[in-house]
Design a protein around this motif. Sequence first.
Motif, PDB file in Angstrom:
ATOM      1  N   ILE A  82      50.713  33.348  37.479  1.00  0.00           N
ATOM      2  CA  ILE A  82      50.457  34.740  37.838  1.00  0.00           C
ATOM      3  C   ILE A  82      49.548  34.797  39.057  1.00  0.00           C
ATOM      4  CG2 ILE A  82      49.573  36.960  37.032  1.00  0.00           C
ATOM      5  CD1 ILE A  82      49.944  35.900  34.156  1.00  0.00           C
ATOM      6  N   SER A  83      49.927  35.559  40.066  1.00  0.00           N
ATOM      7  CA  SER A  83      49.045  35.856  41.194  1.00  0.00           C
ATOM      8  C   SER A  83      48.616  37.315  41.069  1.00  0.00           C
ATOM      9  CB  SER A  83      49.759  35.604  42.525  1.00  0.00           C
ATOM     10  OG  SER A  83      50.944  36.366  42.616  1.00  0.00           O
ATOM     11  N   ARG A  84      47.298  37.567  41.169  1.00  0.00           N
ATOM     12  CA  ARG A  84      46.784  38.917  40.923  1.00  0.00           C
ATOM     13  C   ARG A  84      45.348  39.021  41.414  1.00  0.00           C
ATOM     14  NH1 ARG A  84      46.529  37.896  34.361  1.00  0.00           N
ATOM     15  NH2 ARG A  84      44.786  36.409  34.396  1.00  0.00           N
ATOM     16  N   LYS A  85      44.851  40.247  41.437  1.00  0.00           N
ATOM     17  CA  LYS A  85      43.440  40.480  41.705  1.00  0.00           C
ATOM     18  C   LYS A  85      42.611  39.691  40.694  1.00  0.00           C
ATOM     19  CE  LYS A  85      40.163  43.074  43.799  1.00  0.00           C
ATOM     20  NZ  LYS A  85      39.955  43.109  45.268  1.00  0.00           N
ATOM     21  N   ALA A  86      41.577  39.013  41.178  1.00  0.00           N
ATOM     22  CA  ALA A  86      40.812  38.121  40.314  1.00  0.00           C
ATOM     23  C   ALA A  86      40.161  38.865  39.155  1.00  0.00           C
ATOM     24  CB  ALA A  86      39.748  37.390  41.120  1.00  0.00           C
ATOM     25  N   ILE A  87      40.233  38.256  37.983  1.00  0.00           N
ATOM     26  CA  ILE A  87      39.619  38.783  36.769  1.00  0.00           C
ATOM     27  C   ILE A  87      38.577  37.771  36.310  1.00  0.00           C
ATOM     28  CG2 ILE A  87      40.013  39.498  34.382  1.00  0.00           C
ATOM     29  CD1 ILE A  87      42.958  40.023  35.189  1.00  0.00           C
ATOM     30  N   PHE A  88      37.360  38.223  36.128  1.00  0.00           N
ATOM     31  CA  PHE A  88      36.287  37.336  35.694  1.00  0.00           C
ATOM     32  C   PHE A  88      35.912  37.703  34.264  1.00  0.00           C
ATOM     33  CE2 PHE A  88      35.985  37.821  40.291  1.00  0.00           C
ATOM     34  CZ  PHE A  88      36.126  36.498  40.677  1.00  0.00           C
ATOM     35  N   ASN A  89      36.269  36.832  33.342  1.00  0.00           N
ATOM     36  CA  ASN A  89      36.080  37.141  31.927  1.00  0.00           C
ATOM     37  C   ASN A  89      35.729  35.869  31.155  1.00  0.00           C
ATOM     38  OD1 ASN A  89      38.504  35.752  31.884  1.00  0.00           O
ATOM     39  ND2 ASN A  89      39.753  37.576  31.504  1.00  0.00           N
ATOM     40  N   LYS A  90      35.685  36.003  29.837  1.00  0.00           N
ATOM     41  CA  LYS A  90      35.242  34.910  28.974  1.00  0.00           C
ATOM     42  C   LYS A  90      36.152  33.698  29.070  1.00  0.00           C
ATOM     43  CE  LYS A  90      33.993  33.850  24.188  1.00  0.00           C
ATOM     44  NZ  LYS A  90      33.905  34.392  22.797  1.00  0.00           N
ATOM     45  N   ILE A 129      45.219  32.678  41.285  1.00  0.00           N
ATOM     46  CA  ILE A 129      46.431  32.116  40.707  1.00  0.00           C
ATOM     47  C   ILE A 129      46.046  31.646  39.309  1.00  0.00           C
ATOM     48  CG2 ILE A 129      48.220  30.357  40.854  1.00  0.00           C
ATOM     49  CD1 ILE A 129      48.379  32.320  43.154  1.00  0.00           C
ATOM     50  N   ALA A 130      46.604  32.251  38.280  1.00  0.00           N
ATOM     51  CA  ALA A 130      46.294  31.903  36.893  1.00  0.00           C
ATOM     52  C   ALA A 130      47.500  31.219  36.269  1.00  0.00           C
ATOM     53  CB  ALA A 130      45.921  33.149  36.099  1.00  0.00           C
ATOM     54  N   ILE A 131      47.247  30.107  35.567  1.00  0.00           N
ATOM     55  CA  ILE A 131      48.308  29.307  34.964  1.00  0.00           C
ATOM     56  C   ILE A 131      48.100  29.264  33.461  1.00  0.00           C
ATOM     57  CG2 ILE A 131      49.439  27.056  34.944  1.00  0.00           C
ATOM     58  CD1 ILE A 131      48.258  26.574  37.710  1.00  0.00           C
ATOM     59  N   TYR A 132      49.116  29.699  32.740  1.00  0.00           N
ATOM     60  CA  TYR A 132      49.043  29.764  31.282  1.00  0.00           C
ATOM     61  C   TYR A 132      50.089  28.854  30.653  1.00  0.00           C
ATOM     62  CZ  TYR A 132      46.000  33.865  31.532  1.00  0.00           C
ATOM     63  OH  TYR A 132      44.955  34.727  31.761  1.00  0.00           O
ATOM     64  N   ASP A 133      49.654  28.112  29.654  1.00  0.00           N
ATOM     65  CA  ASP A 133      50.559  27.382  28.773  1.00  0.00           C
ATOM     66  C   ASP A 133      50.623  28.182  27.479  1.00  0.00           C
ATOM     67  OD1 ASP A 133      52.134  25.616  27.411  1.00  0.00           O
ATOM     68  OD2 ASP A 133      50.664  23.989  27.343  1.00  0.00           O
ATOM     69  N   GLY A 134      51.637  28.998  27.342  1.00  0.00           N
ATOM     70  CA  GLY A 134      51.658  29.959  26.243  1.00  0.00           C
ATOM     71  C   GLY A 134      50.572  30.991  26.467  1.00  0.00           C
ATOM     72  N   GLU A 135      49.652  31.087  25.523  1.00  0.00           N
ATOM     73  CA  GLU A 135      48.536  32.036  25.620  1.00  0.00           C
ATOM     74  C   GLU A 135      47.277  31.399  26.202  1.00  0.00           C
ATOM     75  OE1 GLU A 135      48.770  35.303  24.890  1.00  0.00           O
ATOM     76  OE2 GLU A 135      50.901  34.929  24.565  1.00  0.00           O
ATOM     77  N   GLN A 136      47.303  30.087  26.429  1.00  0.00           N
ATOM     78  CA  GLN A 136      46.105  29.374  26.864  1.00  0.00           C
ATOM     79  C   GLN A 136      46.034  29.282  28.378  1.00  0.00           C
ATOM     80  OE1 GLN A 136      45.817  25.288  25.578  1.00  0.00           O
ATOM     81  NE2 GLN A 136      43.753  25.015  26.413  1.00  0.00           N
ATOM     82  N   LEU A 137      44.897  29.683  28.931  1.00  0.00           N
ATOM     83  CA  LEU A 137      44.637  29.505  30.352  1.00  0.00           C
ATOM     84  C   LEU A 137      44.295  28.037  30.593  1.00  0.00           C
ATOM     85  CD1 LEU A 137      44.168  30.897  33.174  1.00  0.00           C
ATOM     86  CD2 LEU A 137      41.743  30.965  32.544  1.00  0.00           C
ATOM     87  N   VAL A 138      45.124  27.344  31.393  1.00  0.00           N
ATOM     88  CA  VAL A 138      44.923  25.911  31.617  1.00  0.00           C
ATOM     89  C   VAL A 138      44.546  25.604  33.064  1.00  0.00           C
ATOM     90  CG1 VAL A 138      46.428  25.268  29.717  1.00  0.00           C
ATOM     91  CG2 VAL A 138      47.389  25.513  32.027  1.00  0.00           C
TER      92      VAL A 138
END
Length: 233
Positions: A82-90, A129-138
């Motif tokens: 996913i490419s998107r506006k950066a999200i800073f979270n837990k 750029i966020a990379i997910y394996d299923g629901e997990q951010l990897v």
Amino acid sequence: PHLGRAMFTEIHYPQELFPEELDDYLAKGWFRMGQTIFTCRFITFEDVLFTTVWLRLTLDGFQFSKSQRKLMRKNQSQFSVISRKAIFNKEKEELYKIHRQRFSGHVAKTLRSSLFGDTSFNIYDTYEIAIYDGEQLVGCSFFDRGEKTLASIMGMFHPDYNKYSLGYYTMLEEIAYGQQQNYEEYYPGYVVPGYEMFDYKLRIGATEFYDEATHSGLPYRDLAQKRSLDNQI
């Protein structure tokens, strides 16, 4: 993460930074650090002095190599990207906490402190750029958008996914984003000749380096010859 100590450094502390201003800074070999922007000529690692070399990649006409396309196809089929506006979270902080264990020396304790310093605001237009394996951010990388340029800031990934080259891969996805959005230049930061930790940035393609003498970009492949000539003057 800041692993070395910069020398002959100039730092600016802008309260706001317009996209065209970021373009100008990047073109002159500057880079973001927290909510400041800086440039340096030298850096030390383990008390050894090295020269910093600032890179850029022209996006117009750039084509991914066969091996790069293969890696991108493989990872795009394996993960959600996913490419998107950066999200800073837990979840980002948790991944950063794991990722930072790879480094020694001074490393920011949190992702927020690495990207924001002591401030609670962001003067940069930061995307991810966020990379997910299923629901997990990897894996995840962050880059700033100028008017005509992109600046790659940092990447992080879970060590269990090391075989997927996610740190390198997210840079390729940043480049692809830049081409899709018609940006002109991509800035991956600096390399340090003689110190291999940063050499992965050279794998992205035919980069240029900022030549302080001419205030212009020259092909990185010509760097050794340029230094040899400079030393003869």
